[in-house]
Scaffold this motif. Structure first.
Motif, PDB file in Angstrom:
ATOM      1  N   HIS A 340      55.150  10.075  11.146  1.00  8.19           N
ATOM      2  CA  HIS A 340      55.079  11.721  10.789  1.00  8.19           C
ATOM      3  C   HIS A 340      53.608  12.074  10.666  1.00  8.19           C
ATOM      4  CE1 HIS A 340      56.453  15.827   9.254  1.00  8.19           C
ATOM      5  NE2 HIS A 340      55.118  15.598   8.651  1.00  8.19           N
ATOM      6  N   GLU A 341      52.878  11.301   9.664  1.00  6.79           N
ATOM      7  CA  GLU A 341      51.568  11.749   9.307  1.00  6.79           C
ATOM      8  C   GLU A 341      50.535  11.817  10.690  1.00  6.79           C
ATOM      9  OE1 GLU A 341      51.156  13.787   7.219  1.00  6.79           O
ATOM     10  OE2 GLU A 341      52.807  13.220   5.740  1.00  6.79           O
ATOM     11  N   SER A 342      50.883  10.589  11.351  1.00  6.90           N
ATOM     12  CA  SER A 342      50.250  10.244  12.618  1.00  6.90           C
ATOM     13  C   SER A 342      50.542  11.285  13.872  1.00  6.90           C
ATOM     14  CB  SER A 342      50.230   8.809  13.124  1.00  6.90           C
ATOM     15  OG  SER A 342      49.900   7.976  12.151  1.00  6.90           O
ATOM     16  N   GLY A 343      51.753  11.821  13.726  1.00  6.69           N
ATOM     17  CA  GLY A 343      52.279  12.935  14.695  1.00  6.69           C
ATOM     18  C   GLY A 343      51.219  14.131  14.538  1.00  6.69           C
ATOM     19  N   HIS A 344      50.496  14.439  13.271  1.00  7.40           N
ATOM     20  CA  HIS A 344      49.767  15.515  13.022  1.00  7.40           C
ATOM     21  C   HIS A 344      48.700  15.374  13.834  1.00  7.40           C
ATOM     22  CE1 HIS A 344      52.010  18.107  10.455  1.00  7.40           C
ATOM     23  NE2 HIS A 344      52.439  17.250   9.485  1.00  7.40           N
ATOM     24  N   GLU A 345      48.138  14.287  14.369  1.00  9.52           N
ATOM     25  CA  GLU A 345      46.819  14.182  14.944  1.00  9.52           C
ATOM     26  C   GLU A 345      47.075  14.776  16.261  1.00  9.52           C
ATOM     27  OE1 GLU A 345      44.559  13.044  13.528  1.00  9.52           O
ATOM     28  OE2 GLU A 345      44.219  11.007  13.290  1.00  9.52           O
ATOM     29  N   TRP A 346      48.409  15.163  16.711  1.00  5.78           N
ATOM     30  CA  TRP A 346      48.557  15.898  18.088  1.00  5.78           C
ATOM     31  C   TRP A 346      48.823  17.364  17.523  1.00  5.78           C
ATOM     32  CZ3 TRP A 346      49.373  10.915  17.794  1.00  5.78           C
ATOM     33  CH2 TRP A 346      49.087   9.989  18.980  1.00  5.78           C
ATOM     34  N   PHE A 347      49.703  17.821  16.679  1.00  6.95           N
ATOM     35  CA  PHE A 347      50.048  19.089  16.337  1.00  6.95           C
ATOM     36  C   PHE A 347      49.650  19.099  14.888  1.00  6.95           C
ATOM     37  CE2 PHE A 347      52.631  18.604  19.998  1.00  6.95           C
ATOM     38  CZ  PHE A 347      52.529  19.843  20.458  1.00  6.95           C
ATOM     39  N   GLY A 348      48.623  19.960  14.509  1.00  6.23           N
ATOM     40  CA  GLY A 348      47.952  20.138  13.013  1.00  6.23           C
ATOM     41  C   GLY A 348      46.529  19.826  13.244  1.00  6.23           C
ATOM     42  N   ASN A 349      46.114  18.605  13.744  1.00  7.10           N
ATOM     43  CA  ASN A 349      44.711  18.310  13.987  1.00  7.10           C
ATOM     44  C   ASN A 349      44.014  18.513  15.230  1.00  7.10           C
ATOM     45  OD1 ASN A 349      45.113  17.541  11.322  1.00  7.10           O
ATOM     46  ND2 ASN A 349      45.171  15.142  12.040  1.00  7.10           N
ATOM     47  N   ASN A 350      44.699  18.240  16.453  1.00  2.38           N
ATOM     48  CA  ASN A 350      44.150  18.532  17.731  1.00  2.38           C
ATOM     49  C   ASN A 350      44.566  19.980  17.979  1.00  2.38           C
ATOM     50  OD1 ASN A 350      43.032  18.326  20.312  1.00  2.38           O
ATOM     51  ND2 ASN A 350      45.244  18.231  21.061  1.00  2.38           N
ATOM     52  N   ILE A 351      45.579  20.433  17.777  1.00  2.00           N
ATOM     53  CA  ILE A 351      46.253  21.889  17.804  1.00  2.00           C
ATOM     54  C   ILE A 351      46.386  22.492  16.371  1.00  2.00           C
ATOM     55  CG2 ILE A 351      47.860  23.576  18.660  1.00  2.00           C
ATOM     56  CD1 ILE A 351      48.317  21.755  20.910  1.00  2.00           C
ATOM     57  N   THR A 352      45.528  23.389  15.906  1.00  2.00           N
ATOM     58  CA  THR A 352      45.629  23.819  14.566  1.00  2.00           C
ATOM     59  C   THR A 352      46.044  25.185  14.610  1.00  2.00           C
ATOM     60  OG1 THR A 352      43.824  22.160  14.084  1.00  2.00           O
ATOM     61  CG2 THR A 352      44.251  23.885  12.494  1.00  2.00           C
ATOM     62  N   ASP A 353      46.568  25.698  13.566  1.00  2.00           N
ATOM     63  CA  ASP A 353      47.025  27.131  13.687  1.00  2.00           C
ATOM     64  C   ASP A 353      45.814  27.955  12.905  1.00  2.00           C
ATOM     65  OD1 ASP A 353      47.687  27.098  10.713  1.00  2.00           O
ATOM     66  OD2 ASP A 353      49.266  26.112  10.979  1.00  2.00           O
ATOM     67  N   LYS A 354      45.669  29.167  13.559  1.00  2.00           N
ATOM     68  CA  LYS A 354      44.668  29.900  12.925  1.00  2.00           C
ATOM     69  C   LYS A 354      44.978  30.491  11.498  1.00  2.00           C
ATOM     70  CE  LYS A 354      42.794  31.679  17.472  1.00  2.00           C
ATOM     71  NZ  LYS A 354      41.296  31.254  17.207  1.00  2.00           N
ATOM     72  N   ASP A 355      46.181  30.540  11.192  1.00  2.00           N
ATOM     73  CA  ASP A 355      46.677  31.291   9.973  1.00  2.00           C
ATOM     74  C   ASP A 355      47.816  30.365   9.342  1.00  2.00           C
ATOM     75  OD1 ASP A 355      48.319  33.227   8.111  1.00  2.00           O
ATOM     76  OD2 ASP A 355      46.398  34.341   8.381  1.00  2.00           O
ATOM     77  N   ALA A 356      47.805  30.225   7.965  1.00  2.00           N
ATOM     78  CA  ALA A 356      48.769  29.335   7.438  1.00  2.00           C
ATOM     79  C   ALA A 356      50.298  29.971   7.533  1.00  2.00           C
ATOM     80  CB  ALA A 356      48.723  29.082   5.952  1.00  2.00           C
ATOM     81  N   ALA A 357      50.289  31.145   7.973  1.00  2.00           N
ATOM     82  CA  ALA A 357      51.634  31.749   8.277  1.00  2.00           C
ATOM     83  C   ALA A 357      52.342  31.033   9.355  1.00  2.00           C
ATOM     84  CB  ALA A 357      51.411  33.375   8.442  1.00  2.00           C
ATOM     85  N   ASP A 358      51.338  30.785  10.350  1.00  2.00           N
ATOM     86  CA  ASP A 358      51.963  29.888  11.795  1.00  2.00           C
ATOM     87  C   ASP A 358      52.126  28.303  11.198  1.00  2.00           C
ATOM     88  OD1 ASP A 358      52.205  32.393  12.849  1.00  2.00           O
ATOM     89  OD2 ASP A 358      50.218  32.130  13.850  1.00  2.00           O
ATOM     90  N   MET A 359      52.129  27.968  10.219  1.00  2.00           N
ATOM     91  CA  MET A 359      52.372  26.364   9.920  1.00  2.00           C
ATOM     92  C   MET A 359      53.360  25.849  10.655  1.00  2.00           C
ATOM     93  SD  MET A 359      50.315  24.269   8.393  1.00  2.00           S
ATOM     94  CE  MET A 359      49.234  25.220   7.455  1.00  2.00           C
ATOM     95  N   TRP A 360      54.411  26.581  11.082  1.00  2.00           N
ATOM     96  CA  TRP A 360      55.431  25.775  11.885  1.00  2.00           C
ATOM     97  C   TRP A 360      54.876  25.034  13.201  1.00  2.00           C
ATOM     98  CZ3 TRP A 360      57.161  25.765  16.957  1.00  2.00           C
ATOM     99  CH2 TRP A 360      56.728  26.626  17.490  1.00  2.00           C
ATOM    100  N   VAL A 361      53.739  25.476  13.591  1.00  4.50           N
ATOM    101  CA  VAL A 361      53.211  25.015  14.726  1.00  4.50           C
ATOM    102  C   VAL A 361      52.806  23.755  14.312  1.00  4.50           C
ATOM    103  CG1 VAL A 361      51.044  25.001  16.488  1.00  4.50           C
ATOM    104  CG2 VAL A 361      52.341  27.053  15.727  1.00  4.50           C
ATOM    105  N   HIS A 362      52.162  23.187  13.045  1.00  5.48           N
ATOM    106  CA  HIS A 362      51.771  21.735  12.748  1.00  5.48           C
ATOM    107  C   HIS A 362      53.417  21.241  12.482  1.00  5.48           C
ATOM    108  CE1 HIS A 362      47.388  23.095  10.797  1.00  5.48           C
ATOM    109  NE2 HIS A 362      47.915  23.600  11.976  1.00  5.48           N
ATOM    110  N   GLU A 363      54.077  21.736  11.539  1.00  5.99           N
ATOM    111  CA  GLU A 363      55.289  20.904  11.028  1.00  5.99           C
ATOM    112  C   GLU A 363      56.610  20.967  11.817  1.00  5.99           C
ATOM    113  OE1 GLU A 363      54.402  19.183   8.745  1.00  5.99           O
ATOM    114  OE2 GLU A 363      52.747  19.909   7.724  1.00  5.99           O
TER     115      GLU A 363
END
Length: 597
Positions: A340-363
């Motif tokens: 899971h945490e490594s998966g964030h390298e693609w969604f969360g770290n490479n692609i990061t949301d501009k606002d915390a309200a859109d955190m679903w893009v990460h999670e």
């Protein structure tokens, strides 16, 4: 997980699930000016773009304090004179220096307004050095209760790090603490520690210098953009080993840092990183940070997605602290934190949301990476089982999309509900196209911050299908769609109910004994011929009570107050036998089915 639990154990376990959901900003309905300063793109942020951090830190374990300096390099996008720099109380800003001259500043809670003697012209590249010190907030329940972690390892030696997602990196160093802007050229971090300890930072180790006074400075560097909450030091009695992953972009340097006494049990467990990288490069494209390498670091908390510096605290065992969050058994076949945490390298770290309200893009996407990993190793039906099994963890409490401009995430359902929404989109597109979609997202939004609207529009355009109402339904409401139907003779009528206006998601159904077929219901009645002459074989519907732990359909979560007569969660058994003998829906769709009449 999902063994038979006593009520007390279930409540404890549910709290663990909520924690795993990492809802990292506190629940609140009234927001303050301080929230706006933290969560909005203020005029004092908007006029300048981050280029680089050069961060020096020296922690004092005995005093539980920090001191250091952060040299912030930026380019002026337009003329401006005042910078907003974030540093949370009780940390102190000692000075701000520009071109060897001090700058004046005033404090407003967790924000410093730093003023230049004259306006900085558009296009100008400037560096301001900020000296700071203080006793940072201490983490209470990391990583969810963020702050600095001052603890000891099993042999009584100092062990230090920080967890600050949601809370913000400004809890310990002065920075531009907003998701929308990342330093384009990364960060250099100099960590000064006692000679007996090791300092680990993001990216690659550039230098190790003995200072001759009982301390050593470790210099680490990231050359790619990085969000501020990912900038993390680890300090302890670490040892390391390395390996090379032969991936889509060539050789990827992989490094693993663990406490010295954990070396032998870490080595076999961390071999899963190679399999993870292979699976994720297949599904999502090349690892996004080849230049900075990949790193797993043992941490005194469960884990976090720190870029090129993944925090690991899962006790070197499979599952999520030995549990399976899906209840299917598949989640015990791999290490949740590595995946899971490594998966964030693609969604969360490479692609990061501009606002915390859109955190679903990460999670949401990273939750779904667990399904993709399971599918890669064990096949499609295993992955389906895993994803569908997580539906029982959906609370449907508040919408997944949060509140903009105040650093406020939405529901923790961004994980399981977000993942199941993506699972349905995958069914609609098919595996090949869905894989192409993920590769396209990673390529076209490479190292960018995004809005949910950008992601939603991209997916609809790629699919050549307007999926906007699907996103509205699952991200912006708490309602689960109901496929209502009725039969008369050999005619079946159907429509969507409990949906946003215009909802028209395609769904795969089974009519009588016929093969699967696709229908596109709307909120108006449609009709089709049945293949069984209208013979309805009604499936008994259990009435679920609050707290019930029996007879739950494997396809999803019943409403807390009972599913009600005639409603069955899709996929109660098999691959499409929710509903009755006339109309059933493929189990991969997170909806309800209700027969009327």
């Amino acid at each position: 997980m999902r063994r038979i639990l006593s009520l007390a154990a279930f409540l404890y376990f549910f709290s663990s699930l909520t924690a795993q959901g990492q809802l990292l900003t506190p629940e609140k309905t009234v927001f303050s000016h301080a929230d706006s300063l933290r969560g909005s793109i203020t005029p004092e942020r908007a006029w300048w773009n981050l280029l680089k951090y050069d961060l020096q830190i020296t922690p004092d374990y005995a005093a539980k304090s920090l001191h250091g300096e952060n040299a912030i390099t930026f380019v002026a996008l337009e003329e401006g004179q005042t910078l907003q720099i974030d540093l949370q109380e009780p940390m102190k800003l000692l000075s701000a220096t520009w071109r060897k001259k001090p700058l004046s500043f005033t404090r407003e809670g967790n924000v410093f307004h730093v003023r230049f003697p004259k306006p900085v012209k558009a296009g100008s590249v400037e560096t301001v050095a900020f000296r700071f010190e203080g006793i940072p907030k201490v983490a209470v329940r990391p990583p969810w209760g963020g702050g600095w972690i001052w603890t000891k390892d099993e042999q009584g030696r100092p062990l230090m790090t920080v967890a600050d997602e949601g809370l913000g990196a400004s809890v310990w160093f002065p920075c531009k603490d907003h998701l929308y802007d990342e330093p384009d050229s990364g960060v250099v971090m100099h960590i000064t520690v006692a000679d007996s300890l090791v300092g680990i930072g993001n990216g690659r180790l550039r230098d190790k210098k003995a200072n001759g006074n009982g301390t050593t400075t470790y210099t680490w560097a990231v050359v790619n953009p990085i969000n501020s909450y990912d900038i993390i030091p680890y300090i302890g009695k670490y040892v390391n080993w390395s390996s090379t992953f032969h991936g889509d972009k060539g050789q990827l340097d992989c490094n693993y840092w663990v406490l010295d006494y954990d070396l032998e049990k870490a080595k076999p467990q961390f071999k899963q990183a190679d399999t993870m990288l292979r699976a994720f490069e297949y599904w999502m494209g090349p690892y996004p940070f080849y230049e900075d390498g990949y790193k797993l670091v043992e941490a005194p908390h469960l884990g976090m997605e720190h870029q090129s510096n993944i925090a690991y605290g899962n006790h070197f065992e499979n599952g999520y602290l030995g549990r399976d969050l899906s209840g299917t058994g598949w989640g015990l076949k791999w290490d949740f934190i590595i995946v899971h945490e490594s998966g964030h390298e693609w969604f969360g770290n490479n692609i990061t949301d501009k606002d915390a309200a859109d955190m679903w893009v990460h999670e949401g996407f990273t939750n779904y990476s667990e399904t993709l990993y399971t599918t890669y190793l064990y096949g499609t039906e295993a992955g389906n089982d895993y994803c569908i099994g997580t539906r029982k963890n959906v609370a449907n409490d508040v919408p997944v999309i949060g509140i903009y401009g105040v650093n406020k995430e939405g529901s923790g359902d961004m994980y399981y509900k977000g993942g199941n929404m993506l699972h349905m989109i995958r069914q609609i597109l098919g595996d090949s196209a869905f894989r192409g979609l993920l590769h396209g997202l990673q390529k076209d939004f490479y190292h960018q911050t995004v809005t949910t609207q950008q992601i939603e529009s991209y997916i609809s355009n790629y699919a050549h299908t307007d999926l906007s109402k699907v996103f509205d339904q699952y991200l912006r409401t708490t309602k689960i769609p109901i496929l209502s139907y009725q039969s008369s003779g050999d005619v079946i009528s159907y429509r969507w109910s409990n949906v946003v206006k215009g909802f028209n998601m395609p769904v795969k159904v089974y009519i009588g004994g016929m093969a699967a077929q696709w229908i596109t219901p709307t909120d108006e009645w449609h009709t089709m011929r049945a293949g069984t002459g209208g013979q309805a074989l009604e499936t008994p519907i259990p009435d679920f009570k609050p707290g019930s732990t029996t007879a739950q359909p494997t396809g999803g979560r019943p409403k807390p107050n009972g599913s009600g007569p005639g409603i069955l969660t899709v996929g109660a058994t098999g691959n499409g036998t929710g509903g009755d003998g006339n109309l059933s829906v493929d189990r991969n769709f997170y909806i309800f089915v209700r027969k009327q009449g």
